[in-house]
Scaffold this motif. Structure first.
Motif, PDB file in Angstrom:
ATOM      1  N   SER A 147       0.803  -1.224   0.000  1.00 23.20           N
ATOM      2  CA  SER A 147       0.000   0.000   0.000  1.00 23.20           C
ATOM      3  C   SER A 147       0.836   1.274   0.000  1.00 23.20           C
ATOM      4  O   SER A 147       0.327   2.345  -0.326  1.00 23.20           O
ATOM      5  CB  SER A 147      -0.951   0.007   1.199  1.00 23.20           C
ATOM      6  OG  SER A 147      -0.217  -0.083   2.399  1.00 23.20           O
ATOM      7  N   VAL A 148       2.110   1.167   0.379  1.00 24.52           N
ATOM      8  CA  VAL A 148       2.954   2.367   0.452  1.00 24.52           C
ATOM      9  C   VAL A 148       4.151   2.293  -0.478  1.00 24.52           C
ATOM     10  O   VAL A 148       4.901   3.266  -0.604  1.00 24.52           O
ATOM     11  CB  VAL A 148       3.433   2.633   1.891  1.00 24.52           C
ATOM     12  CG1 VAL A 148       2.248   2.683   2.851  1.00 24.52           C
ATOM     13  CG2 VAL A 148       4.454   1.585   2.338  1.00 24.52           C
ATOM     14  N   GLU A 149       4.346   1.151  -1.119  1.00 23.28           N
ATOM     15  CA  GLU A 149       5.489   0.972  -2.026  1.00 23.28           C
ATOM     16  C   GLU A 149       5.496   2.071  -3.089  1.00 23.28           C
ATOM     17  O   GLU A 149       4.482   2.354  -3.720  1.00 23.28           O
ATOM     18  CB  GLU A 149       5.392  -0.398  -2.703  1.00 23.28           C
ATOM     19  CG  GLU A 149       6.517  -0.706  -3.660  1.00 23.28           C
ATOM     20  CD  GLU A 149       7.774  -1.180  -2.959  1.00 23.28           C
ATOM     21  OE1 GLU A 149       7.666  -2.117  -2.150  1.00 23.28           O
ATOM     22  OE2 GLU A 149       8.852  -0.628  -3.240  1.00 23.28           O
ATOM     23  N   GLY A 150       6.649   2.697  -3.256  1.00 21.62           N
ATOM     24  CA  GLY A 150       6.775   3.766  -4.233  1.00 21.62           C
ATOM     25  C   GLY A 150       6.425   5.146  -3.720  1.00 21.62           C
ATOM     26  O   GLY A 150       6.723   6.156  -4.369  1.00 21.62           O
ATOM     27  N   ARG A 151       5.783   5.221  -2.567  1.00 22.16           N
ATOM     28  CA  ARG A 151       5.412   6.534  -1.987  1.00 22.16           C
ATOM     29  C   ARG A 151       6.186   6.823  -0.707  1.00 22.16           C
ATOM     30  O   ARG A 151       6.472   7.968  -0.399  1.00 22.16           O
ATOM     31  CB  ARG A 151       3.911   6.574  -1.691  1.00 22.16           C
ATOM     32  CG  ARG A 151       3.031   6.393  -2.901  1.00 22.16           C
ATOM     33  CD  ARG A 151       1.558   6.639  -2.566  1.00 22.16           C
ATOM     34  NE  ARG A 151       1.047   5.700  -1.583  1.00 22.16           N
ATOM     35  CZ  ARG A 151       0.526   6.063  -0.400  1.00 22.16           C
ATOM     36  NH1 ARG A 151       0.463   7.333  -0.066  1.00 22.16           N
ATOM     37  NH2 ARG A 151       0.065   5.143   0.421  1.00 22.16           N
ATOM     38  N   PHE A 152       6.469   5.789   0.049  1.00 25.31           N
ATOM     39  CA  PHE A 152       7.161   5.943   1.330  1.00 25.31           C
ATOM     40  C   PHE A 152       8.595   5.440   1.199  1.00 25.31           C
ATOM     41  O   PHE A 152       8.877   4.524   0.415  1.00 25.31           O
ATOM     42  CB  PHE A 152       6.463   5.137   2.421  1.00 25.31           C
ATOM     43  CG  PHE A 152       5.122   5.661   2.859  1.00 25.31           C
ATOM     44  CD1 PHE A 152       4.439   6.639   2.135  1.00 25.31           C
ATOM     45  CD2 PHE A 152       4.525   5.165   4.007  1.00 25.31           C
ATOM     46  CE1 PHE A 152       3.203   7.117   2.537  1.00 25.31           C
ATOM     47  CE2 PHE A 152       3.296   5.623   4.435  1.00 25.31           C
ATOM     48  CZ  PHE A 152       2.630   6.595   3.689  1.00 25.31           C
ATOM     49  N   ALA A 153       9.473   6.024   1.987  1.00 24.74           N
ATOM     50  CA  ALA A 153      10.862   5.574   2.009  1.00 24.74           C
ATOM     51  C   ALA A 153      11.380   5.586   3.439  1.00 24.74           C
ATOM     52  O   ALA A 153      11.289   6.611   4.122  1.00 24.74           O
ATOM     53  CB  ALA A 153      11.723   6.464   1.125  1.00 24.74           C
ATOM     54  N   ILE A 154      11.926   4.455   3.866  1.00 29.41           N
ATOM     55  CA  ILE A 154      12.518   4.350   5.202  1.00 29.41           C
ATOM     56  C   ILE A 154      14.017   4.526   5.065  1.00 29.41           C
ATOM     57  O   ILE A 154      14.639   4.034   4.108  1.00 29.41           O
ATOM     58  CB  ILE A 154      12.157   2.997   5.859  1.00 29.41           C
ATOM     59  CG1 ILE A 154      12.597   2.974   7.318  1.00 29.41           C
ATOM     60  CG2 ILE A 154      12.711   1.821   5.067  1.00 29.41           C
ATOM     61  CD1 ILE A 154      12.075   1.750   8.087  1.00 29.41           C
ATOM     62  N   SER A 155      14.598   5.241   6.000  1.00 27.98           N
ATOM     63  CA  SER A 155      16.042   5.465   5.957  1.00 27.98           C
ATOM     64  C   SER A 155      16.559   5.597   7.381  1.00 27.98           C
ATOM     65  O   SER A 155      15.781   5.695   8.329  1.00 27.98           O
ATOM     66  CB  SER A 155      16.369   6.732   5.149  1.00 27.98           C
ATOM     67  OG  SER A 155      15.820   7.876   5.777  1.00 27.98           O
ATOM     68  N   ARG A 156      17.857   5.592   7.514  1.00 31.01           N
ATOM     69  CA  ARG A 156      18.453   5.717   8.839  1.00 31.01           C
ATOM     70  C   ARG A 156      19.666   6.631   8.768  1.00 31.01           C
ATOM     71  O   ARG A 156      20.299   6.785   7.716  1.00 31.01           O
ATOM     72  CB  ARG A 156      18.848   4.351   9.372  1.00 31.01           C
ATOM     73  CG  ARG A 156      19.895   3.647   8.522  1.00 31.01           C
ATOM     74  CD  ARG A 156      20.149   2.256   9.008  1.00 31.01           C
ATOM     75  NE  ARG A 156      21.413   1.746   8.499  1.00 31.01           N
ATOM     76  CZ  ARG A 156      21.889   0.545   8.759  1.00 31.01           C
ATOM     77  NH1 ARG A 156      21.217  -0.272   9.522  1.00 31.01           N
ATOM     78  NH2 ARG A 156      23.037   0.166   8.256  1.00 31.01           N
ATOM     79  N   ASP A 157      19.976   7.214   9.890  1.00 30.09           N
ATOM     80  CA  ASP A 157      21.103   8.136   9.977  1.00 30.09           C
ATOM     81  C   ASP A 157      21.898   7.781  11.226  1.00 30.09           C
ATOM     82  O   ASP A 157      21.438   8.023  12.347  1.00 30.09           O
ATOM     83  CB  ASP A 157      20.592   9.573  10.033  1.00 30.09           C
ATOM     84  CG  ASP A 157      21.718  10.582  10.090  1.00 30.09           C
ATOM     85  OD1 ASP A 157      21.425  11.786  10.106  1.00 30.09           O
ATOM     86  OD2 ASP A 157      22.901  10.177  10.111  1.00 30.09           O
ATOM     87  N   SER A 158      23.066   7.231  11.036  1.00 25.91           N
ATOM     88  CA  SER A 158      23.867   6.817  12.185  1.00 25.91           C
ATOM     89  C   SER A 158      24.327   8.017  12.999  1.00 25.91           C
ATOM     90  O   SER A 158      24.493   7.920  14.210  1.00 25.91           O
ATOM     91  CB  SER A 158      25.060   5.984  11.719  1.00 25.91           C
ATOM     92  OG  SER A 158      25.860   6.734  10.804  1.00 25.91           O
ATOM     93  N   ALA A 159      24.535   9.146  12.349  1.00 22.96           N
ATOM     94  CA  ALA A 159      25.003  10.331  13.067  1.00 22.96           C
ATOM     95  C   ALA A 159      23.979  10.811  14.085  1.00 22.96           C
ATOM     96  O   ALA A 159      24.333  11.264  15.179  1.00 22.96           O
ATOM     97  CB  ALA A 159      25.333  11.441  12.085  1.00 22.96           C
ATOM     98  N   SER A 160      22.710  10.737  13.736  1.00 23.87           N
ATOM     99  CA  SER A 160      21.652  11.175  14.648  1.00 23.87           C
ATOM    100  C   SER A 160      21.013  10.011  15.391  1.00 23.87           C
ATOM    101  O   SER A 160      20.116  10.217  16.210  1.00 23.87           O
ATOM    102  CB  SER A 160      20.576  11.952  13.894  1.00 23.87           C
ATOM    103  OG  SER A 160      20.020  11.161  12.866  1.00 23.87           O
TER     104      SER A 160
END
Length: 111
Positions: free
Chosen positions: A62-75
């Motif tokens: 339902s969210v493929e192509g619209r949502f993106a998960i990411s991570r930031d090790s610095a924060s």
């Protein structure tokens, strides 16, 4: 015990974007399972997106192509970028880090 805090929710119109943030105590990236879920009123909590320790992402259809998960090790945080939001995306969004859950952040999509 890991403490998880979500932020970034709000009220937007259809087609707009939001970015949710998930912060956790300790090194969040030591956890093997980091994911976003959501729960709409009267519905069960459902999986939205996941990011592995290696950085691979997976999404609900339902969210493929619209949502993106990411991570930031610095924060020491994980993010959920939500684009092209729809009224059906209205829900409380929860971050899960290992077996720990946050309290959720409300996302409302309405014109």
């Amino acid at each position: 015990q890991v403490q998880v805090v979500e932020s970034g929710g709000g009220l937007v119109e259809p087609g707009e974007s939001l970015r949710l943030s998930c912060a956790a105590s300790g090194n969040i990236f030591r956890q093997s399972f980091i994911a976003w879920y959501r729960q709409a009123p009267g519905k069960q909590r459902e999986f939205v997106a996941q990011i592995t320790r290696g950085g691979s992402a997976g999404y609900a259809d339902s969210v493929e192509g619209r949502f993106a998960i990411s991570r930031d090790s610095a924060s020491n945080a994980v993010y959920l970028q939500m684009n092209s939001l729809k009224p059906d995306d209205t829900a409380t969004y929860y971050c899960r880090v290992g077996n720990a859950w946050g309290q959720g952040t409300q996302v409302t999509v309405s014109s």
